[in-house]
Design an enzyme around this catalytic site. Sequence first.
Site, PDB file in Angstrom:
ATOM      1  N   GLY A 167       0.836  -1.201   0.000  1.00 28.10           N
ATOM      2  CA  GLY A 167       0.000   0.000   0.000  1.00 28.10           C
ATOM      3  C   GLY A 167       0.870   1.250   0.000  1.00 28.10           C
ATOM      4  N   THR A 247      -3.794  -3.435   8.518  1.00 36.88           N
ATOM      5  CA  THR A 247      -3.126  -3.323   9.822  1.00 36.88           C
ATOM      6  C   THR A 247      -4.100  -3.104  10.970  1.00 36.88           C
ATOM      7  OG1 THR A 247      -2.817  -0.964   9.437  1.00 36.88           O
ATOM      8  CG2 THR A 247      -0.941  -2.394   8.974  1.00 36.88           C
ATOM      9  N   TYR A 509       1.963   5.827  23.361  1.00 35.32           N
ATOM     10  CA  TYR A 509       3.084   5.782  22.428  1.00 35.32           C
ATOM     11  C   TYR A 509       4.368   6.025  23.201  1.00 35.32           C
ATOM     12  CZ  TYR A 509       1.877   6.015  17.443  1.00 35.32           C
ATOM     13  OH  TYR A 509       1.516   5.732  16.160  1.00 35.32           O
TER      14      TYR A 509
END
Lengths: 593, 593
Positions: A167, A247, A509
């Site tokens: 992609g 994903t 994160y």
Amino acid sequence: MVEQAERFVPEPPDPSPEDVESLDVWGFRDTAFRARPDGVVELTGSRYPLCGEELAEVLPWVQRKIHPDVSPHDLNPSRYPPPIPLPRRHEAFLDEVRKLLPEDHIREDPEVRLRHGHGHTQAEMYAIKYAQLPRVPDLVVYPSEEAQVVSLVEAAHRHDVCLIPYGGGTNVTDALRCPESEARCIVSVDLSRLNRILWVDPTNHMACIQAGAVGRHIVEQLARYGFTLGHEPDSIEFSTLGGWIATHASGMKKNRYGNIEDLVLDVTVVTARGVLERSGVAPRESIGVGDARRWVFGSEGSFGIVTKAVVKIFPLPEVQEYGSIIFPDLAAGVDFLHQITRRSTPPASVRLVDNLQFQLSQMLKGRRRGAKALKSAVEKWFVTKVKGFDPERMTACTLVFEGSREEVAAQRKAVYSTAKRFGGMKGGGENGERGYQLTFGIAYLRDWIMNHYLLGESFETSVSWSQALELCENVKRRIHEEHAARRLPGKPMVMCRVTQVYETGVCVYFYFGYYFKGVEDPSRVYAEIEHAARDEVLRSGGSLSHHHGVGKLRRGFLPRIHSPGTLEWTRQIKAAVDPANVFGVANQNLTDA
Amino acid sequence: MVEQAERFVPEPPDPSPEDVESLDVWGFRDTAFRARPDGVVELTGSRYPLCGEELAEVLPWVQRKIHPDVSPHDLNPSRYPPPIPLPRRHEAFLDEVRKLLPEDHIREDPEVRLRHGHGHTQAEMYAIKYAQLPRVPDLVVYPSEEAQVVSLVEAAHRHDVCLIPYGGGTNVTDALRCPESEARCIVSVDLSRLNRILWVDPTNHMACIQAGAVGRHIVEQLARYGFTLGHEPDSIEFSTLGGWIATHASGMKKNRYGNIEDLVLDVTVVTARGVLERSGVAPRESIGVGDARRWVFGSEGSFGIVTKAVVKIFPLPEVQEYGSIIFPDLAAGVDFLHQITRRSTPPASVRLVDNLQFQLSQMLKGRRRGAKALKSAVEKWFVTKVKGFDPERMTACTLVFEGSREEVAAQRKAVYSTAKRFGGMKGGGENGERGYQLTFGIAYLRDWIMNHYLLGESFETSVSWSQALELCENVKRRIHEEHAARRLPGKPMVMCRVTQVYETGVCVYFYFGYYFKGVEDPSRVYAEIEHAARDEVLRSGGSLSHHHGVGKLRRGFLPRIHSPGTLEWTRQIKAAVDPANVFGVANQNLTDA
């Protein structure tokens, strides 16, 4: 009667000829950080708010926080392109492909093949610049019609060729890396020519979009007609709809628009056992186990090629407004986030950076002169001296409100009154916008710092509210311990931010960077420490992944999160739907490869 | 620090000894409609607001609308129990079961076996009262621990026994019906003893609940601690968490709490290839294809037995408020629904009944005397004479608002101002509550009217906004045509309501009933007409199912909605994960049975 507006077909995307992407580093070719000889850092080009700013404080800060030797004069120049393995040609397959596709839809050039054999993990980017990738695709094909994809898959099956869908190439889980042991010809199926919005249904708020459509083009095209998909992953400039599905992606504004599984109403998938598709799509269905969406979310190229999807779309919001809040520390910020999920509907995006990342964002402010410099100094003085925020502990939250005037007003009111209860102080819309937009600019940092012997990267998890803070502390401590145990130079830099909120917890994160001059095999060392950090994440109640997926980077951890029964199921299912392993990308633990 | 409250284990459910369910008809044994000799209809017992009301208008209305011969004096008495097939005993398996389970967890009584061999389709209920079921389970087992379920599945595998999981037995898709051709011993695994809430995590708003827990018990138990699951299907009194997962259920308040796929964070499933389970659960994950939830939603007993799930829970709403609105016709009501999904967050529940169903709901009002009768007459006069609503066209919408005071106030304001634009008139909270609660009472109608030669049942679909009204018209017309073509007595009754709204469309429920005295094989005739109605639903852009599932009733339509590739995939997957077809319930088209 519901007011009916007909379905229409938007114009094809019209990318600017300047939008050329780099092969060797993240992003557009016209954009890169560089350090001037005087130590001032700049971002080239004009795409981002950061471009052209004079960033004088970054290097000194990095020298203080990581290693004093980092310098504009001590360079670790990229040796890109690396040696690229020769293609294993499969003449019979190639002959078939030539009948299916025009010549310029077939590429064998080494650098194109290389680019299709990796995503954006530190290991991959280090490898292409300072080492090499042992196995890359042998051929790259660019189908422009769904029927060509079907024929390609059939031909691959007949000729025992391995297909890997491609992609945007932005994954960070080694998901595109070719299995070294793959003896078959590996063909990368690049979907960039399947990039059309096939129709927009303005009455029912749906659109059918081809899988190779790139995020930024989808945004532009839908906006012309007053709509948005609302899906904004950090990689939106380059990643594709098909990649988001494969994903199992999450967007920054999921509080308003949902994650990818909430947005996709139907998919078409070309598999080794035929095409998965439906005769129609309705709002929410209970049609048994044959709903193809469930098979492909998170399948990472192992089950087939997504060619198109029907998605929900939303009218552009009446109001879009940024905001920011500073908090005395991380705990206060997390408390605030927790509370707004309990008492109200959170704004489209709410993100909280820890102290170190807050400091970094301050370093990424350009030099201010004159009145602006004064204003900035006064603000700093007010925050730290008058309000008593500790510059070494304070944290910041960026907010994006989207919705009707009433909705945004209600959210704004709820958010700021809650913030006050946790010692928060309004930081203004300008800082909020800068913080939100910084995401796109700082993506260029990773490749730049590699030139200065710094390896850095991010990784994410999700975790319950009650475990969130402890998880952050544990992971930071563990990375410091791992760094120390290896006697690596300087100090590690570990920062985190909370990027998503849910009723049950958050997405966190982490960013870890270290100085590697003189370190043997620095990329492997990085991977070891990241692996240790993931171990700590799992011990601390975090998930294997919030939205990056598993790929090959994290598949070794699957037995820690799944029962043997689950692992066996996934392998049996893979074997059943793709017995010849046409889709041999070897992500997760679905095959022995 | 996020305020931490410890996980706790609620008391086990404590069902009232009066809560005995009927074996031969829907619902509790103490509740049933009956027609007095004077034609007044009553609902026995005291469970529902309707109980004890004198419903004088129902029968005359049915005589007018369906057939004049319907009468309290012309009965079609139930012949329950029907002949029940003898069990095919499997002595070796039974010996193993006796080692696993105490004697009173093993049942062979004919009526218990019969009850485990059907759900609540008209065909099944007609069969048990006026005909028979050719094949029912040979044995019913009641495991009370997950480990027993694992052992049962292993034993079934070894002894070539067919297992059919059983929750509340409320499905309406023939999903529990035993395949006639099944030669093996069929064992129904009744999960009613796996009915505990294992833990509640008040900080992270999660609970772990066993699959056999019944909706009404979950509601009661969580409410004691200030929480709700928010999942309220029409069958909530009897259906179970495991059943909701297996059918991919939807709840009436999904606008606020989500459908079952939004509520379930993790599941444990005992399959023929081992137990699918996870080491933990985090908010939203991207962990590849091994997330067991995706395999079991809508699997209808074909993949394994769900034993427990981790679900989201919500604090009980600060405010719960009912409302209602009347509209001049169905189109105005649909326009209103469309608009509130466009301009605001719809209330927890919004349901719109068509004119005929509105009339029925008016007939289900008890006799009013004195001041109440006057009030009712004045209201009717005001609505029809002053406001000009046509009693033969007007429709009504019931509303349930849940949330904080502010949220409900904002929704209320948005809803009523939108309603006005479409000619809507407030009908009051009392009517709203009555309309909402009526759902539970009218579920008893189907079995009662069968005693009066009337067969009636509901079926649902989902459809885009722009196709909704036309679909309703098409289906009604088709049923009238089918009824006429067969020269059936009297007139068919077809009504519909819109029960759910989405950005892209709605869920529509149809109700079809007809008078069958003198009709040969009336249940088969009903099925034929329902089949024709489904054909019309699909032609008109509707889905095969919104939340009832596929079962055996609708599986013949699967080739119309899925590609051959999809059908092949599902069969290959079933064969891969259950090669011996232990879970041989034969729903959908997963096996040749």
